[in-house]
Design an enzyme around this catalytic site. Structure first.
Site, short mmCIF file in Angstrom:
data_model
loop_
_atom_site.label_atom_id
_atom_site.label_comp_id
_atom_site.label_asym_id
_atom_site.label_seq_id
_atom_site.Cartn_x
_atom_site.Cartn_y
_atom_site.Cartn_z
N LYS A 11 -1.15 -4.67 7.47
CA LYS A 11 -2.36 -4.24 7.50
C LYS A 11 -2.88 -3.06 8.43
CE LYS A 11 -4.41 -8.18 4.97
NZ LYS A 11 -5.49 -9.12 5.05
N ASP A 41 -11.37 -7.42 2.49
CA ASP A 41 -11.50 -8.78 3.01
C ASP A 41 -12.77 -9.36 3.50
OD1 ASP A 41 -8.68 -9.28 2.55
OD2 ASP A 41 -8.08 -8.62 4.64
#
Ligand code: ATR
Length: 286
Positions: free
Chosen positions: A75, A111
């Site tokens: 990420k 997220d």
């Protein structure tokens, strides 16, 4: 004559290392089927030393992908190598959604929004509290702390085994965030309306120390972002203390929606059938 866009296969990916256990293909391929799209969502495993070459190939569009999801441990690299990062990625320093536009790689992070949407759905009113406790200070914690700050909570207490890492979150997100060592959990949790576990403690049934959830506000909410097993040791402790418990599946499902819409052009729904399908798969493994 049929429009060529109708027949062209739309390909998206989940990129990780390892990626074997990801449930994202189940979710996205369910939506592809449900919406009758000509698409596919595939797992791609790339080792950290090859990640730059992967992004270069993706950008050159040789790969044939429109974009995809990124998971651990890539990420941060996704945020670093993308040509354009949105504000959320810049603040969190990590991206979980990528897509291509005119040969440029764009990055977003869903997220944080997925975390908030899950709590809003499963514990409405959770955000009336001003005091939240976040256990852990890694990548997942950054998204959660960012989300809580965005929602306007005035006190976000990060407890972590390593104090320096908790302090990094204070440096990143500012004065509403406070850093504590794990052993002060007893004082930190007193009166809190929300507790979130972002560590791997309890994953796959591993041991978790007893946490003093009975000291939280009586209507306090405990959220474990782990979803394997579905009923984690932390959620069981919370239930024993009479607190509302929220598992990690909702965040997984909600973070998936905006990425799917970006790649496939339709906003998908989180149906009961989808939820049951993922639950069965998780329960089979654990
Ligand atoms: P992620 O990106 O999934 O958040 P990470 O960046 O490796 O993963 O962070 C893992 C978090 O879990 C950290 O807060 C870590 O604590 P440290 O910063 O002290 O390493 C925490 N963690 C992992 N195993 C733990 C354990 N056995 N006890 C307490 N905390 C643990």
């Amino acid at each position: 004559m049929r429009d060529s866009r109708e027949t062209q296969l739309i390909r998206a990916f989940i990129l990780g290392f390892p990626v074997k256990h990801s449930r994202s293909p189940l979710i996205h391929n369910y939506w592809i089927r449900q919406l009758g799209l000509h698409g596919v969502y595939e797992k791609i495993e790339v080792a950290p030393e090859n990640i730059r070459a992967f992004f270069d190939r993706l950008r050159s569009s040789e790969s044939g992908f429109v974009g995809g999801n990124v998971t651990i441990p890539h990420k941060e690299a996704a945020a670093a190598y993308a040509d354009h990062c949105d504000d959320v990625v810049r603040e969190i320093g990590a991206a979980n959604v990528l897509w291509l536009e005119n040969g440029r790689l764009y990055a977003s992070n869903t997220d944080a929004a997925g975390f908030l949407a899950c709590l809003d759905e499963e514990a409405p009113g959770w955000d009336k509290t001003q005091r939240a406790v976040v256990m852990g200070a890694g990548g997942a914690s950054r998204s959660v702390v960012y989300a809580l700050r965005q929602r306007g909570l005035s006190e976000i207490h990060v407890v972590n085994r390593t104090l320096d890492r908790a302090q990094e979150l204070v440096d990143r997100f500012g004065a509403k965030v406070h850093a504590h060592q794990m052993d002060s959990i007893g004082e930190v949790i007193a009166g809190a309306g929300l507790f979130v576990n972002t560590t791997s403690l309890g994953m796959g049934g591993s041991n978790v120390p007893e946490l003093p959830f009975d000291r939280m506000a009586s209507n306090g909410v405990v959220n474990d972002i782990i979803y394997t097993p579905r009923l984690t040791p932390i959620l069981m402790q919370a239930a024993r203390a009479g607190r509302v418990s929220v598992g990690g599946l909702g965040m997984l499902l909600h973070q998936a929606v905006p990425g799917f819409e970006k790649w496939f052009g339709q906003r998908p729904e989180i149906t009961d059938t989808l939820r049951q399908m993922i639950i069965s798969d998780v329960d089979r493994e654990t």
